[in-house]
Design an enzyme around this catalytic site. Structure first.
Site, mmCIF file in Angstrom:
data_model
loop_
_atom_site.group_PDB
_atom_site.id
_atom_site.type_symbol
_atom_site.label_atom_id
_atom_site.label_comp_id
_atom_site.label_asym_id
_atom_site.label_seq_id
_atom_site.Cartn_x
_atom_site.Cartn_y
_atom_site.Cartn_z
ATOM 1 C CE1 TYR A 32 -6.941 5.483 11.648
ATOM 2 C CE2 TYR A 32 -7.495 5.204 9.354
ATOM 3 C CZ TYR A 32 -7.887 5.342 10.649
ATOM 4 O OH TYR A 32 -9.200 5.322 10.966
ATOM 5 C CG ASP A 33 -0.352 9.167 12.820
ATOM 6 O OD1 ASP A 33 -1.182 9.636 12.025
ATOM 7 O OD2 ASP A 33 0.801 9.605 12.941
ATOM 8 C CG ASP A 48 -1.157 -0.224 6.610
ATOM 9 O OD1 ASP A 48 -1.363 0.039 5.406
ATOM 10 O OD2 ASP A 48 -1.822 0.278 7.538
HETATM 11 CU CU LIG Z 1 -9.949 3.710 11.165
#
Ligand SMILES: [Cu+2]
Ligand SMILES: *[C@@H]1O[C@H](CO)[C@@H](O)[C@H](O)[C@H]1NC(C)=O
Ligand SMILES: *[C@@H]1O[C@H](CO)[C@@H](O)[C@H](O)[C@H]1NC(C)=O
Length: 694
Positions: A425-426, A337
């Protein structure tokens, strides 16, 4: 002595701090909008890269050499004169199908100059820009085969959204047979996966499973298309998470509302990028790849009457998220990421009162857009004092026949928070500074699961390995991992440190007393990098960073412990699997390397489509000496994520982390002489929050 006991917490002061600009930036300050503009002008004016278009993929501070920064800091704290250090930016740009590296001098922002130029000839590509992802996801609705696939599934094209997914690297196996390996390797591509929003904001819960588009980013064109298999698109009902869209609130489930208030205002001060609070002082910076960067963290030792160094520079180096489904649409989902998307690029404005408490102050970040122009990231970091009713230390003494002694000190800490919303996602990333000298690193995961469309509508239908949990009809939440890797250039009471393992060893009693066994501690000092690659689950050990040149009055080496705090998973993929080669460091939670200014990013500088030929595993493989050297600690918080229905449609936070905790750093508990709770100073002494009995 600085005020170790915090101000009482009662009243809300909501004014946002505006930071006073000093005459020239601190050498570790992130690039300002004026500086980013100067960098852009210099790069675009440079004859070194004539090809156009030119896009900016990374622009960050090229920090001065560490000894220079340290002497600058010391001159500053002793108020003697200090000369400004040269200011430099490091740029990675794409032009003419190549990645260009350009250090730019901006010491005088009105006369910036490109210092040198190099083309990256190795494998891998820089971070994806936001603009090119937006451009890529706009392509599918004009692609006839995709229009047909959408129609075939009975979906309205207006409801379809696509997202860009890095393709990873899979050796020759990933290349199509018609193209040479060389050609394939140099193609900078992403895969697009598409989803159906319609009546829900949670489009990730409604994949157009089976459809994959490949976009060549340099040509900005769809170069491959595949509609492999049709599964029902999961229904929108039950997937939304927004208030008012998720159904009527439960009756009687609300906790009583409350808020943290500080009648005398905040106990910390923000001066430029420096934060000063209680016994701590540190610098908060920002990087488009790493997000928050904490530098020059030092603690005032009241007993010694001196400020002592703890951490030179720290940041999240990478977030590796491999999914565990080998299907054609899933096998390559092995995200890096930070290196592929950029944590700073995907950190959005924090919501006051929700993301951060009412007593928080906010900091803005600036990064370079694809066109090189500065982009403001408003309220992307918050800083607040946390008083959660916890105890810092206490004792009740019942041993005296005639009285009871109770001493207690409340635990107050200072939190620096950023939230990264990287697609579905966070990640809530907290740095928590404690007056005890500890720094806690906490990662909290929440947000939306990445799910796979399926025919299954009930778990009883699943007869083969499904690679996930059925969380709703036609919806499998796929197994995956999260590995959040911190780069921490620790400087415990000075630059040279060593890494020490205190290992528990069992012994047989030979003292002639009735006990048969006991344990004792065997101390091992790591000589080289190989001694400091640690599986923290395997070794029953304390791990310490010590300064062998500094001792307490008792003669112990001063140090800090590295304390794992849950979430200690390590990768279990085969060593020769492609994602494992690219993130080989994920097999061990802890590594120690000698400081090298080029070794910042755990999977290497070019993470997109990287092949594992650069990065922490490769650097550490040189097995350099790390004893009494300037060393860097790499710590990975790891979570194997088996999703459950309770995580759907939005996941309650799951937290993990670790702590750097003083270990023979102070002569004694540094909180001994802090003040007891100031109950009688509260403005409402008889409100239930302040009384002994309610
Ligand atoms: Cu996960
Ligand atoms: C710190 O490490 C450097 C590099 O090995 C060495 O030259 C220096 O002497 C060390 N300093 C101390 C105080 O040991
Ligand atoms: C608090 O207590 C004082 C005396 O103990 C009393 O006069 C006052 O009314 C009380 N205030 C409240 C808000 O109950």
């Amino acid at each position: 002595m600085p005020p170790l006991a915090m101000f009482p917490f009662i009243f809300v002061a909501l004014s946002i701090l505006t930071t006073a600009a000093s005459t020239h930036p601190h050498p570790l300050d992130p690039l300002s909008p004026v500086e980013l503009t100067a960098v852009r002008a210099a790069v675009l004016a440079s004859p070194l890269v004539p090809a156009r278009p030119l896009t900016f993929h990374y622009v960050g501070l090229d920090e001065p050499d560490k000894p220079d920064v340290l002497s600058y800091s010391e001159a500053r704290s002793s108020s003697s004169s200090r000369a400004a250090l040269p200011r430099r930016a490091f740029v990675i740009a794409r032009a003419g199908g190549q990645s260009h590296e350009l250090p730019v001098d901006i010491t005088d922002a009105s006369a910036p100059s490109v210092l040198s130029h190099a083309v990256h000839h190795g494998t891998g590509f820089p971070m994806l820009t936001l603009d090119e992802q937006f451009a890529a996801v706009a392509l599918p609705p004009r692609h006839a085969p995709f229009v047909e696939s959408v129609r075939r599934r009975g979906v309205d094209m207006d409801d379809v959204l696509c997202a860009a997914f890095p393709v990873g690297w899979f050796g020759d196996a990933g290349s199509s047979e018609t193209e040479s390996e060389e050609k394939v390797r140099q193609r900078r591509v992403v895969k697009l996966l598409c989803f159906v929003a319609g009546a829900t904001a949670n489009f990730y819960a409604r994949p157009l499973e089976g459809v994959t588009l490949v976009v060549d980013l340099d040509r900005m064109a769809i170069v491959e298309y595949r509609d492999r298999v049709v599964y029902p698109v999961p229904k929108a009902e039950g997937t939304d998470y927004r208030a008012g869209k998720a159904g009527a609130p439960y009756a009687g489930h609300e906790a009583a509302p409350g808020v943290v208030v500080q009648p005398e205002g905040r106990g910390f001060h923000i001066d430029g990028h420096f934060v000063r609070w209680a016994n701590w002082e540190f610098h908060v910076g920002f990087d488009m790849r790493a997000g928050t960067v904490i530098s020059l963290a030092s603690i005032h030792d009241a007993d010694a009457g001196a400020r002592r160094r703890v951490l030179y520079r720290g940041f999240v180096s990478e977030v590796f998220v491999p999914y565990m489904d080998p299907a054609e649409e899933w096998y390559y989902r092995t995200f890096l990421d930070a290196g592929e998307y950029g944590l700073g690029l995907w950190a959005f404005p924090l919501q006051p009162g929700g993301d951060c408490p009412a007593n928080a102050a906010y900091l803005d970040g600036y990064y370079a857009g694809q066109d090189g122009k500065p982009v403001e990231n408003k309220n992307m970091i918050c800083v607040f004092e946390r008083y959660a009713g916890d105890v810092a230390w206490r004792h009740t003494e019942a041993g005296f026949p005639d009285r009871l002694i109770t001493e207690v000190r409340p635990d107050v800490s200072l939190v620096v928070r950023m939230v990264v919303s990287c697609g579905n996602y966070d990640y809530i990333l907290d740095w928590e500074f404690k007056t005890s000298g500890s720094i806690k690193f906490v990662v909290s995961l929440t947000g939306l699961l990445e799910v796979k469309g399926t025919d299954y509508t009930h778990a009883d239908q699943i007869t083969q390995d499904a690679h996930g949990t059925l969380v709703a009809e036609n919806t499998l939440a796929v197994y995956h991992d999260h590995y959040i890797t911190y780069h921490l250039d620790v400087d415990v009471d000075g630059t040279n440190n060593s890494f020490v393992k205190n290992i528990i060893t069992t012994r047989r009693n030979t003292a002639g007393t009735p006990r048969k066994s006991y344990w004792t501690v065997r101390r091992e000092v790591a000589e080289t990098e190989a001694d400091a690659q640690v599986d923290v689950n395997a070794a029953p050990a304390d791990m310490l960073i010590v300064n062998p040149n500094k001792r307490t009055r008792m003669g112990n080496e001063v140090g800090y412990r590295v304390v794992p705090g849950g979430a200690t998973a390590a990768s279990v993929l085969d060593d020769d699997d492609y994602p494992q080669l690219r993130a080989s460091y994920s097999k061990k939670q802890l590594w120690v390397t000698p400081y090298n200014r080029d070794e910042k990013w755990a999977p290497g500088l070019y993470a997109d489509q990287s092949t594992g030929d650069d990065g922490l595993g490769v650097w550490s493989g040189r097995n350099r000496g790390i004893r009494n050297e300037d060393i860097v600690l790499w710590y990975t918080v790891g979570i194997h994520h088996i999703p459950y229905q309770d995580d759907f449609p939005v996941m309650p936070t799951v937290s993990g982390g670790f702590e750097l905790r003083p270990a023979n750093f102070f002569e004694r508990n540094p909180l001994l002489k802090t003040r007891p709770p100031m109950r009688d100073q509260l403005p409402f002494p008889n409100c239930s929050c302040a009384s002994d009995s309610s």
